[in-house]
Design a protein around this motif. Structure first.
Motif, mmCIF file in Angstrom:
data_model
loop_
_atom_site.group_PDB
_atom_site.id
_atom_site.type_symbol
_atom_site.label_atom_id
_atom_site.label_comp_id
_atom_site.label_asym_id
_atom_site.label_seq_id
_atom_site.Cartn_x
_atom_site.Cartn_y
_atom_site.Cartn_z
ATOM 1 N N ARG A 1 0.831 -1.205 0.000
ATOM 2 C CA ARG A 1 0.000 0.000 0.000
ATOM 3 C C ARG A 1 0.866 1.256 0.000
ATOM 4 O O ARG A 1 1.995 1.265 0.491
ATOM 5 N N LEU A 2 0.271 2.321 -0.541
ATOM 6 C CA LEU A 2 0.964 3.602 -0.597
ATOM 7 C C LEU A 2 1.102 4.181 0.809
ATOM 8 O O LEU A 2 0.137 4.257 1.553
ATOM 9 N N GLU A 3 2.311 4.589 1.153
ATOM 10 C CA GLU A 3 2.549 5.223 2.444
ATOM 11 C C GLU A 3 2.757 6.724 2.301
ATOM 12 O O GLU A 3 2.377 7.498 3.182
ATOM 13 N N ARG A 4 3.368 7.135 1.232
ATOM 14 C CA ARG A 4 3.590 8.560 1.008
ATOM 15 C C ARG A 4 3.455 8.847 -0.470
ATOM 16 O O ARG A 4 3.995 8.146 -1.311
ATOM 17 N N GLY A 5 2.715 9.906 -0.787
ATOM 18 C CA GLY A 5 2.520 10.278 -2.184
ATOM 19 C C GLY A 5 3.104 11.643 -2.495
ATOM 20 O O GLY A 5 3.344 12.459 -1.602
ATOM 21 N N PHE A 6 3.345 11.879 -3.787
ATOM 22 C CA PHE A 6 3.895 13.157 -4.241
ATOM 23 C C PHE A 6 2.895 13.774 -5.244
ATOM 24 O O PHE A 6 3.206 14.016 -6.408
ATOM 25 N N TRP A 7 1.671 14.019 -4.762
ATOM 26 C CA TRP A 7 0.567 14.458 -5.606
ATOM 27 C C TRP A 7 0.690 15.942 -5.951
ATOM 28 O O TRP A 7 1.102 16.760 -5.131
ATOM 29 N N ILE A 8 0.247 16.243 -7.193
ATOM 30 C CA ILE A 8 0.088 17.657 -7.578
ATOM 31 C C ILE A 8 -1.168 18.205 -6.914
ATOM 32 O O ILE A 8 -1.158 19.272 -6.304
ATOM 33 N N ASN A 9 -2.233 17.446 -7.042
ATOM 34 C CA ASN A 9 -3.515 17.766 -6.389
ATOM 35 C C ASN A 9 -4.040 16.503 -5.719
ATOM 36 O O ASN A 9 -3.659 15.392 -6.073
ATOM 37 N N LYS A 10 -4.917 16.668 -4.785
ATOM 38 C CA LYS A 10 -5.502 15.533 -4.100
ATOM 39 C C LYS A 10 -6.230 14.645 -5.108
ATOM 40 O O LYS A 10 -7.030 15.130 -5.924
ATOM 41 N N PRO A 11 -5.953 13.325 -5.110
ATOM 42 C CA PRO A 11 -6.561 12.444 -6.115
ATOM 43 C C PRO A 11 -8.060 12.244 -5.889
ATOM 44 O O PRO A 11 -8.561 12.417 -4.780
ATOM 45 N N TYR A 12 -8.780 11.885 -6.977
ATOM 46 C CA TYR A 12 -10.208 11.581 -6.882
ATOM 47 C C TYR A 12 -10.401 10.250 -6.160
ATOM 48 O O TYR A 12 -9.514 9.401 -6.137
ATOM 49 N N GLU A 13 -11.553 10.069 -5.630
ATOM 50 C CA GLU A 13 -11.848 8.851 -4.881
ATOM 51 C C GLU A 13 -12.870 7.997 -5.626
ATOM 52 O O GLU A 13 -13.845 8.528 -6.156
ATOM 53 N N GLY A 14 -12.649 6.705 -5.670
ATOM 54 C CA GLY A 14 -13.623 5.762 -6.168
ATOM 55 C C GLY A 14 -13.687 5.621 -7.660
ATOM 56 O O GLY A 14 -14.658 5.065 -8.177
ATOM 57 N N TYR A 15 -12.720 6.082 -8.404
ATOM 58 C CA TYR A 15 -12.795 5.993 -9.865
ATOM 59 C C TYR A 15 -11.824 4.952 -10.442
ATOM 60 O O TYR A 15 -11.756 4.784 -11.646
ATOM 61 N N LYS A 16 -11.048 4.274 -9.565
ATOM 62 C CA LYS A 16 -10.083 3.260 -10.014
ATOM 63 C C LYS A 16 -9.123 3.838 -11.035
ATOM 64 O O LYS A 16 -8.988 3.331 -12.151
ATOM 65 N N TYR A 17 -8.519 4.904 -10.656
ATOM 66 C CA TYR A 17 -7.548 5.545 -11.528
ATOM 67 C C TYR A 17 -6.157 4.915 -11.356
ATOM 68 O O TYR A 17 -5.888 4.196 -10.410
#
Length: 306
Positions: A241-257
């Motif tokens: 599982r992901l422990e730390r992310g380097f996101w530009i923006n907060k990811p969407y939820e529930g879309y299986k991206y």
């Protein structure tokens, strides 16, 4: 006392010419006698000394001294012989010790060489075991991606050709004009026994961002091995599982991206969630393969190409 001399008178007759004719044989012959009278006291002393006997005490002392000198000479001779034998034995022991010490030093040197050779062989054996284990567990492994024939024999690199090593992993940055979906990109990586990149540190993310470049438009990036599962859970291709992310923006939820790593001025803000069916470039990662030392070649640091 000095000797006394006795004197006698001598009478000389005048020469008569007439009587000279007389035969010489008839002439009387006169003799003068000179007698030496020795001192009576000296003669007496000499006679008395000659007649004095040697004392038994002196004779015993003489015998003792003679015997003592003989014994002393015999002792000196025995000591000399003993010393010669002892010195000869000591010299022989010293020579033998020197010889054995030199042999021992040579054995120690040989032992050190053998220990070094043994350590080298053990290391080489471990490397060969690791290489064999890697090959066995990679069903898609092909040796020509790692090894090439040269004038000096076979030489193998830690990473496949056109891959870049960073730490204990090798990375392939696809930069061709043929793009694929997230699932197809994962299959492309599996051809090398690899998988889409798993990023679990700031240093690794900075390395990834350093080797990516913008292409086509601002929406396209590079697929990495992170995708969304049910319940907004982000999971890597190895199941972690992901422990730390380097996101530009907060990811969407529930879309299986799935996740793209975008070229960015800020490496710590470069992840973007996107539809897994979007076609884009990708980044593969595989662990470094350690070959036995006699097969190792210089690492390939060239940039990946198609």
């Amino acid at each position: 006392m000095e000797d006394e001399l006795c004197y006698s008178s001598v009478t000389f007759k005048p020469f008569d010419k007439e009587k000279s004719k007389v035969r010489q044989s008839e002439e009387p012959v006169l003799y003068a006698e000179v007698k030496r009278k020795q001192s009576t006291s000296h003669i007496e002393t000499t006679e008395k000394g000659a007649s004095t006997p040697i004392s038994p005490v002196y004779r015993g002392v003489s015998v003792f001294l003679g015997l003592f000198c003989f014994l002393l000479l015999a002792a000196l001779t025995a000591v000399s012989v003993f010393y010669y034998i002892h010195v000869s034995k000591h010299n022989n022991i010293l020579a033998q010790y020197t010889k054995e010490r030199a042999a021992n030093l040579q054995l120690l040197a040989d032992k050190e060489v053998l220990e070094q050779e043994r350590a080298r062989l053990v290391t080489q054996g471990q490397q060969m075991n690791n290489t064999l284990d890697f090959i066995i567990h990679k069903s898609s492994f092909t040796g020509d991606k790692y090894c090439q024939f040269t004038g000096n024999g076979v030489r193998c690199t830690s990473c496949p050709q056109n891959w870049i090593q960073n730490g204990s992993s090798c990375y392939y940055f696809h930069k061709g004009n043929l793009w694929d979906t997230w699932a197809e990109s994962q299959k492309n990586c599996e051809k090398y026994g690899a998988q889409l990149a798993i990023i679990d540190s700031v240093g690794e993310q900075e390395f990834i961002n350093q080797h990516t470049e913008s292409y086509y438009d601002k929406y396209h990036g590079y697929w990495i091995g992170l995708s969304e599962k049910m319940g907004n859970i982000w999971v890597w291709t190895n199941g972690a599982r992901l422990e730390r992310g380097f996101w530009i923006n907060k990811p969407y939820e529930g879309y299986k991206y799935c996740v793209l790593s975008m070229p960015s001025e800020n490496p710590l803000k470069s992840w973007k969630d996107e539809s897994c069916y979007m076609i884009s470039r990708w980044i593969c990662e595989v662990e470094v393969l350690t070959w036995p030392s006699f097969l190792q070649a210089q690492r390939n640091h060239s940039d990946p190409s198609t």
